[in-house]
Write a protein that holds these residues in place. Structure first.
Motif, PDB file in Angstrom:
ATOM      1  N   GLY A 142       0.830  -1.203   0.000  1.00 52.96           N
ATOM      2  CA  GLY A 142       0.000   0.000   0.000  1.00 52.96           C
ATOM      3  C   GLY A 142       0.860   1.247   0.000  1.00 52.96           C
ATOM      4  N   VAL A 143       0.244   2.381  -0.319  1.00 51.92           N
ATOM      5  CA  VAL A 143       0.985   3.646  -0.389  1.00 51.92           C
ATOM      6  C   VAL A 143       0.419   4.688   0.568  1.00 51.92           C
ATOM      7  CG1 VAL A 143       1.686   3.256  -2.773  1.00 51.92           C
ATOM      8  CG2 VAL A 143      -0.449   4.484  -2.303  1.00 51.92           C
ATOM      9  N   LYS A 144      -0.653   4.359   1.289  1.00 49.50           N
ATOM     10  CA  LYS A 144      -1.310   5.330   2.156  1.00 49.50           C
ATOM     11  C   LYS A 144      -0.345   5.927   3.166  1.00 49.50           C
ATOM     12  CE  LYS A 144      -5.106   5.797   5.481  1.00 49.50           C
ATOM     13  NZ  LYS A 144      -6.208   5.105   6.192  1.00 49.50           N
ATOM     14  N   ASP A 145       0.488   5.103   3.766  1.00 52.10           N
ATOM     15  CA  ASP A 145       1.420   5.577   4.795  1.00 52.10           C
ATOM     16  C   ASP A 145       2.811   5.869   4.246  1.00 52.10           C
ATOM     17  OD1 ASP A 145      -0.551   5.299   6.789  1.00 52.10           O
ATOM     18  OD2 ASP A 145      -0.102   3.158   6.984  1.00 52.10           O
ATOM     19  N   ARG A 146       2.931   5.887   2.942  1.00 58.92           N
ATOM     20  CA  ARG A 146       4.231   6.177   2.313  1.00 58.92           C
ATOM     21  C   ARG A 146       4.170   7.573   1.685  1.00 58.92           C
ATOM     22  NH1 ARG A 146       7.619   1.582   1.782  1.00 58.92           N
ATOM     23  NH2 ARG A 146       6.600  -0.292   2.593  1.00 58.92           N
ATOM     24  N   LYS A 147       4.398   8.573   2.523  1.00 55.24           N
ATOM     25  CA  LYS A 147       4.242   9.968   2.107  1.00 55.24           C
ATOM     26  C   LYS A 147       5.428  10.497   1.304  1.00 55.24           C
ATOM     27  CE  LYS A 147       0.441  10.037   4.535  1.00 55.24           C
ATOM     28  NZ  LYS A 147      -0.867   9.913   3.862  1.00 55.24           N
ATOM     29  N   THR A 148       6.594   9.869   1.477  1.00 51.84           N
ATOM     30  CA  THR A 148       7.798  10.319   0.762  1.00 51.84           C
ATOM     31  C   THR A 148       7.869   9.663  -0.604  1.00 51.84           C
ATOM     32  OG1 THR A 148       8.978  10.593   2.863  1.00 51.84           O
ATOM     33  CG2 THR A 148      10.316  10.462   0.857  1.00 51.84           C
ATOM     34  N   LEU A 149       8.158  10.469  -1.627  1.00 47.19           N
ATOM     35  CA  LEU A 149       8.270   9.925  -2.985  1.00 47.19           C
ATOM     36  C   LEU A 149       9.538   9.093  -3.130  1.00 47.19           C
ATOM     37  CD1 LEU A 149       7.264   9.885  -5.991  1.00 47.19           C
ATOM     38  CD2 LEU A 149       8.839  11.812  -6.357  1.00 47.19           C
ATOM     39  N   LEU A 150      10.689   9.661  -2.767  1.00 49.58           N
ATOM     40  CA  LEU A 150      11.992   9.017  -2.987  1.00 49.58           C
ATOM     41  C   LEU A 150      12.863   9.220  -1.766  1.00 49.58           C
ATOM     42  CD1 LEU A 150      13.945   7.601  -5.014  1.00 49.58           C
ATOM     43  CD2 LEU A 150      14.662   9.883  -5.740  1.00 49.58           C
TER      44      LEU A 150
ATOM     45  N   THR B 270       8.450   4.330   4.953  1.00 49.15           N
ATOM     46  CA  THR B 270       7.450   5.364   4.692  1.00 49.15           C
ATOM     47  C   THR B 270       7.662   6.036   3.331  1.00 49.15           C
ATOM     48  OG1 THR B 270       8.784   6.981   5.932  1.00 49.15           O
ATOM     49  CG2 THR B 270       7.045   5.829   7.140  1.00 49.15           C
ATOM     50  N   SER B 271       8.373   5.355   2.433  1.00 46.89           N
ATOM     51  CA  SER B 271       8.649   5.911   1.104  1.00 46.89           C
ATOM     52  C   SER B 271       8.170   4.963   0.016  1.00 46.89           C
ATOM     53  CB  SER B 271      10.149   6.172   0.940  1.00 46.89           C
ATOM     54  OG  SER B 271      10.612   7.091   1.910  1.00 46.89           O
ATOM     55  N   LYS B 272       7.780   5.542  -1.105  1.00 44.90           N
ATOM     56  CA  LYS B 272       7.335   4.734  -2.244  1.00 44.90           C
ATOM     57  C   LYS B 272       8.524   4.159  -2.993  1.00 44.90           C
ATOM     58  CE  LYS B 272       3.238   7.670  -2.999  1.00 44.90           C
ATOM     59  NZ  LYS B 272       3.590   8.751  -2.029  1.00 44.90           N
ATOM     60  N   PHE B 273       9.560   4.977  -3.198  1.00 44.24           N
ATOM     61  CA  PHE B 273      10.736   4.561  -3.961  1.00 44.24           C
ATOM     62  C   PHE B 273      11.996   4.809  -3.143  1.00 44.24           C
ATOM     63  CE2 PHE B 273       7.501   5.967  -6.989  1.00 44.24           C
ATOM     64  CZ  PHE B 273       7.404   4.865  -7.819  1.00 44.24           C
TER      65      PHE B 273
ATOM     66  N   THR C 282      -0.355   4.547  -8.760  1.00 42.65           N
ATOM     67  CA  THR C 282      -0.485   3.754  -7.535  1.00 42.65           C
ATOM     68  C   THR C 282      -0.640   2.275  -7.852  1.00 42.65           C
ATOM     69  OG1 THR C 282      -1.457   5.611  -6.300  1.00 42.65           O
ATOM     70  CG2 THR C 282      -1.906   3.369  -5.483  1.00 42.65           C
ATOM     71  N   LYS C 283      -1.415   1.975  -8.894  1.00 41.45           N
ATOM     72  CA  LYS C 283      -1.608   0.585  -9.281  1.00 41.45           C
ATOM     73  C   LYS C 283      -0.278  -0.075  -9.614  1.00 41.45           C
ATOM     74  CE  LYS C 283      -3.855  -2.343 -12.761  1.00 41.45           C
ATOM     75  NZ  LYS C 283      -4.691  -2.355 -13.988  1.00 41.45           N
ATOM     76  N   ARG C 284       0.583   0.634 -10.330  1.00 40.73           N
ATOM     77  CA  ARG C 284       1.886   0.063 -10.705  1.00 40.73           C
ATOM     78  C   ARG C 284       2.776  -0.114  -9.473  1.00 40.73           C
ATOM     79  NH1 ARG C 284       4.743  -3.156 -12.076  1.00 40.73           N
ATOM     80  NH2 ARG C 284       6.482  -3.046 -13.545  1.00 40.73           N
ATOM     81  N   ILE C 285       2.734   0.829  -8.545  1.00 41.81           N
ATOM     82  CA  ILE C 285       3.533   0.707  -7.320  1.00 41.81           C
ATOM     83  C   ILE C 285       3.100  -0.531  -6.530  1.00 41.81           C
ATOM     84  CG2 ILE C 285       4.084   1.769  -5.099  1.00 41.81           C
ATOM     85  CD1 ILE C 285       3.794   4.504  -6.470  1.00 41.81           C
ATOM     86  N   LEU C 286       1.786  -0.746  -6.470  1.00 36.19           N
ATOM     87  CA  LEU C 286       1.281  -1.918  -5.749  1.00 36.19           C
ATOM     88  C   LEU C 286       1.737  -3.214  -6.415  1.00 36.19           C
ATOM     89  CD1 LEU C 286      -2.370  -0.775  -4.901  1.00 36.19           C
ATOM     90  CD2 LEU C 286      -0.352  -0.743  -3.423  1.00 36.19           C
TER      91      LEU C 286
END
Length: 414
Positions: free
Chosen positions: A270-278, A327-330, A398-402
């Protein structure tokens, strides 16, 4: 990187037929070499990948009570016969090349009783995981593609379990201006020379200059002084950054993973709690190919939703890196002093999609893991174009990140 690959690396597709190689008839010596090398690669997947993502650090003097099947993640009984399994003989090296190095490491840090010292956690502890696995009774190794044999005449491969990476860091780094220590200093160079002398006395090493021997040298500087003398062996390496083409190659050697150093993320995708991009936290200043880090710092440190900061190998830095990656997406993965870096495996256990900036990199078990499903690859030239990295990452849905996170979780549970 080197002459081994084109400048911008294209990841290889996974080889789903790797396990099937074990049932092939050994029709020639070349075929046999292919089979045994593939077998050792698969052992490394079981023993290294599983323990790196779910690490356990064992006391150096107590093997039996810790070496259960559950610790290493071997599957259940998958073969009715051991005929096609690769037989490996592990040398009973003199203590000074194995657990003696653990003791030296403890003594150099003020231990009063080093006999119960544990192998210290660090990014190149694959040498400990393999040593521990092969020290377990065969009854606890059901499902392993290898059989440990006691008779060297029965062996297909010979494992030399030297702790070459730990040997490099026995002596703590002395701060500038500190008083010289009074205790005798351990010498990694002497250990390397003594190891070669010991090997050259072994009849099985002499018969073909060690071509059927396996030696681990995970740290890029491990065994640097004697690499020319052991280069005929199958080397287990983190990358080829400091190995010449005449010393190592993908024809005979195996790239192994680093051990992750931060806590595993136990939440759901999930990305809800991942506020940082990189996110990136690590040493800003490196040598050789790692010089790109400083350039990336200059470019990214003022970008919105990007955290990039200098950090050293300390307990507090690892805690901060855990929080940041979780807490980061990437997660940014630029080259270290050599093309690879341990941060990739920290990102994997964090479900933080790795963004690998490293030309010509070779990754562990590429024929079994499709890295294009779990990571994004960017050439160094493209990464340094103003705004390129951030714009590219913001376009990923978001779909691709998941989808990336789902694949990362699969790799974690191998």
């Amino acid at each position: 990187m080197s002459e081994r690959s084109s400048k911008i690396r294209k990841p290889k597709s996974p080889n789903r037929n790797a396990i099937a190689q074990f049932s092939m008839a050994r029709k020639s010596s070349l075929l046999k070499q292919t089979i045994v090398l593939s077998a050792f690669s698969i052992l490394a997947i079981y023993a290294l990948l599983n323990t790196f993502f779910n690490p356990t650090i064992f006391p150096s003097s107590l093997f039996a009570e810790h070496h259960s099947r559950d610790n290493f993640g071997f599957p259940g009984e998958v073969a009715k016969s051991d005929v096609n399994k690769v037989k490996i003989f592990m040398y009973d090296l003199p203590k000074k090349f194995t657990t003696g190095i653990i003791e030296q490491h403890a003594l150099a840090r003020g231990s009063k009783d080093a006999s119960q010292a544990k192998y210290p956690g660090h990014q190149h502890m694959g040498e400990w995981h393999l040593f521990s696995d092969l020290n377990r009774p065969e009854r606890d190794r059901i499902g392993s593609p290898l059989i440990k044999v006691d008779d060297p005449d029965e062996a297909d491969l010979f494992y030399v379990p030297v702790f070459s990476s730990l040997s490099l860091i026995v002596n703590p780094i002395r701060p500038a201006g500190a008083e010289p220590v009074s205790v005798p200093q351990y010498s990694d160079e002497d250990m390397q020379e003594q190891l070669v002398k010991w090997l050259e006395k072994q009849v099985y090493w002499r018969r073909n200059r060690g071509r059927d021997h396996v030696i681990i040298a995970g740290d890029p500087n491990a065994l640097y002084r004697v690499l020319d003398k052991v280069k005929s062996a199958i080397l287990l390496l983190s990358d080829f950054g400091r190995v010449r083409p005449d010393q190592g190659s993908l024809v005979k050697d195996v790239i192994i993973p680093y051990a992750h150093r931060i806590n595993t993320y136990n939440g759901d995708i999930g990305v809800k709690d991942r506020k940082t991009l990189l996110f990136f936290m690590g040493n800003r200043y490196r040598k050789d190919g790692g010089k790109i880090r400083d350039l990336l710092f200059q470019m990214l440190e003022n970008e919105e939703d990007v955290i990039i900061k200098h950090g050293t190998q300390s307990r507090e830095s690892r805690r901060a890196a855990s929080r940041g990656m979780h807490t980061s997406k990437f997660c940014l993965n630029p080259a270290g002093d050599t093309p690879s870096a341990c941060r990739l495996f920290d990102a994997i256990v964090s479900l933080c999609v790795p963004v690998i900036v490293s030309d010509g990199i070779e990754l562990p078990f590429e024929y079994n893991i499709d890295y294009t499903k779990i990571a994004i690859f960017v050439g160094t030239t493209a990464s340094l174009k103003p705004g390129y990295l951030v714009k590219m990452l913001r376009k990923i849905t978001t779909k691709r990140i998941l989808e990336y996170q789902k694949e990362l979780k699969e790799v974690m549970t191998i």
